[in-house]
Every structure is written in C-alpha cells, then in structure tokens.
Design an enzyme around this catalytic site. Sequence first.
Site, short mmCIF file in Angstrom:
data_model
loop_
_atom_site.label_atom_id
_atom_site.label_comp_id
_atom_site.label_asym_id
_atom_site.label_seq_id
_atom_site.Cartn_x
_atom_site.Cartn_y
_atom_site.Cartn_z
N LYS A 1 2.84 -0.64 8.82
CA LYS A 1 2.22 -1.01 7.54
C LYS A 1 3.32 -1.48 6.59
CE LYS A 1 0.25 2.20 4.71
NZ LYS A 1 1.10 2.14 3.50
N SER B 1 4.62 8.53 2.26
CA SER B 1 4.28 9.61 1.32
C SER B 1 4.93 10.91 1.76
CB SER B 1 2.76 9.79 1.24
OG SER B 1 2.19 9.90 2.54
N ASP C 1 4.47 3.60 8.41
CA ASP C 1 4.94 2.82 7.26
C ASP C 1 6.34 2.30 7.48
OD1 ASP C 1 3.15 2.52 5.14
OD2 ASP C 1 3.45 4.58 4.45
N GLU D 1 -5.06 -0.15 -2.33
CA GLU D 1 -4.88 1.14 -3.01
C GLU D 1 -5.13 1.00 -4.51
OE1 GLU D 1 -1.27 3.20 -1.97
OE2 GLU D 1 -1.56 4.72 -3.53
O1 KIV Z 1 2.33 6.63 2.61
C1 KIV Z 1 1.13 6.80 2.43
O2 KIV Z 1 0.60 7.91 2.46
C2 KIV Z 1 0.30 5.64 2.17
C3 KIV Z 1 -1.08 5.91 1.67
C4 KIV Z 1 -1.04 6.05 0.19
C5 KIV Z 1 -2.02 4.89 2.10
O3 KIV Z 1 0.73 4.54 2.29
#
Ligand code: KIV
Length: 264
Positions: free
Chosen positions: A112, A45, A83, A181
């Site tokens: 993730k 994000s 991520d 989500e």
């Molecule tokens: O990148 C992010 O902020 C996320 C959240 C939406 C969980 O993956």
Amino acid sequence: MKTTITTLQKMYQDGEKFAILTCYDALFATILENCGIDVLLVGDSLGNVIQGETTTLSVTLDNMIYHTRCVARGAEKAFIMADMPFGTSQLSPGQTFDNATKLLAAGAQMVKIEGGQIMAETIHFLTQRGIPVCAHIGLTPQSVHQLGGYRIQGNTDSAEKQLIEDAQILEQSGATFLLMEMIPATLAKQITDILTIPSIGIGAGRACSAQVLVLHDMLGLYQGKKAKFVKNFMANAGSIQEAVSDYVNAVKTNQFPASEHEFQ
Ligand code: KIV
C-alpha cells in the site's frame, strides 16, 4: 485455501464486501483469519499502536519487514497487504520497487502506497513488474505535517475535484485497490461508483467495497477520544473473537459504518 487478489476481485464483482483489519503479529493473524477477516493490513500504524509514537513517520522498512513476516507466519488463509513506510516510496519508481520486493519476500501479497496522482508513475512501474498496489488517498498520515493534522479531507469543492481526479489516475496507472481515509461519505460513494476497482474505506462511509479499521481501535484500546469513524466492537462482546466476528458480520451486511461513523 489462501485468499488471492483473484478471490478479492471475484468478491467485488459479486458485491460481497471484504472485511479488513490491521495486524502486526502471528497470534492475531491466526485469530483474525479464524474470525473471517479477509485481508490483514500490516499497517505503518504500528508506529502508533506498537511503538508508542504520535505519527507513523519513524517506522522503517525493517520494522515493516519484521511485522509482515510475523503476520505471514500466523496467516494461512487471509490476504496480506503491507504498508510502504514513509520515505520508501517517494524517491523513485526503481527504489520503490526494490523496497517493495522485500515486503513481498517477507510474505506480503500487495503493498500500500500513500499519495495521489504524484504516485501514478511509481504504481505503474510496480504493477507492470508483478507487484500489486493499493493506492491510499484522502487523509494520508505520512503527510500529517503537510496536511496540518489528522483531519477530514476532500471537504471543499476543489479538494473533492482533486480526489476524484487522483482516484481515476491511480486506477489507470494500475492500482488494484484504492483506499480512502477520512473523506465525506458522499464523495467516497461517488468515487466508488466511478471506479472499476474495489475501494476500501476508513472513515469514508458505507458505500466503499471494503472496510478497514485499526485493530486496537475496534477493540476499544485507543488512547484518548474515540475517532468518529471508529466503533468499539468490544463494548458488547465477551471476547476478542466475538468482537472481530461482529465486525466481519457488520461490514458484510453493510451495518458498519453506520451514519454516526460517517463524515458528511
Ligand atoms: O497503517 C494503517 O493502519 C493504515 C490504515 C489507517 C488504513 O494505513
């Protein structure tokens, strides 16, 4: 003492919810952990909130490595999850492993990965080789064009069935946590009850074992209309620290999310 996967698994077994926020830099990492945040998610994000893009699709592995390293410098205690950005986990398990090692070298303790059962083989490959993985299902922002926008998922009988099956297969493949989500709260509860690993919710209702929000959203810094599942914790706080502490307390006492933040 550094929070580890074992600390979080023990919290789950004891029924203690863990509070997660996204974080992209060292200063906020220190502030957030001092306010009791258990897990810092270096989310892609950052494409939206740091880089000003409308999607996360242009975030690179180098961007993620840089921000993970910044967060790791500021965090002594909090667990760090990072991520895998778009295009770095989809090609092959071996290539995904290679990319994930760089995030771990930068300080992440878990990666993730977005996607349903199609990612099971990759998750198995990584977890068998020492890299813990949080699987991410429901609204997966990297698939925004496939999904036709940022909208609620799992709200038809077949989509609900598919998500339950995905969750079970991802757990069997070795996922340590499952993030859901923007799905109906009742479905997230059903999945949480079936699983023996912690579930993390964002727009997935209060039954999840943990909650996450994008830092900028919970501080009321969002552009445009507030998403239904977001609460602006700055609205009644005198400082960022007070807002974050209120969020931690609200998650741990099951006051956030309230029904007004849930999808039915
Ligand atoms: O990148 C992010 O902020 C996320 C959240 C939406 C969980 O993956």
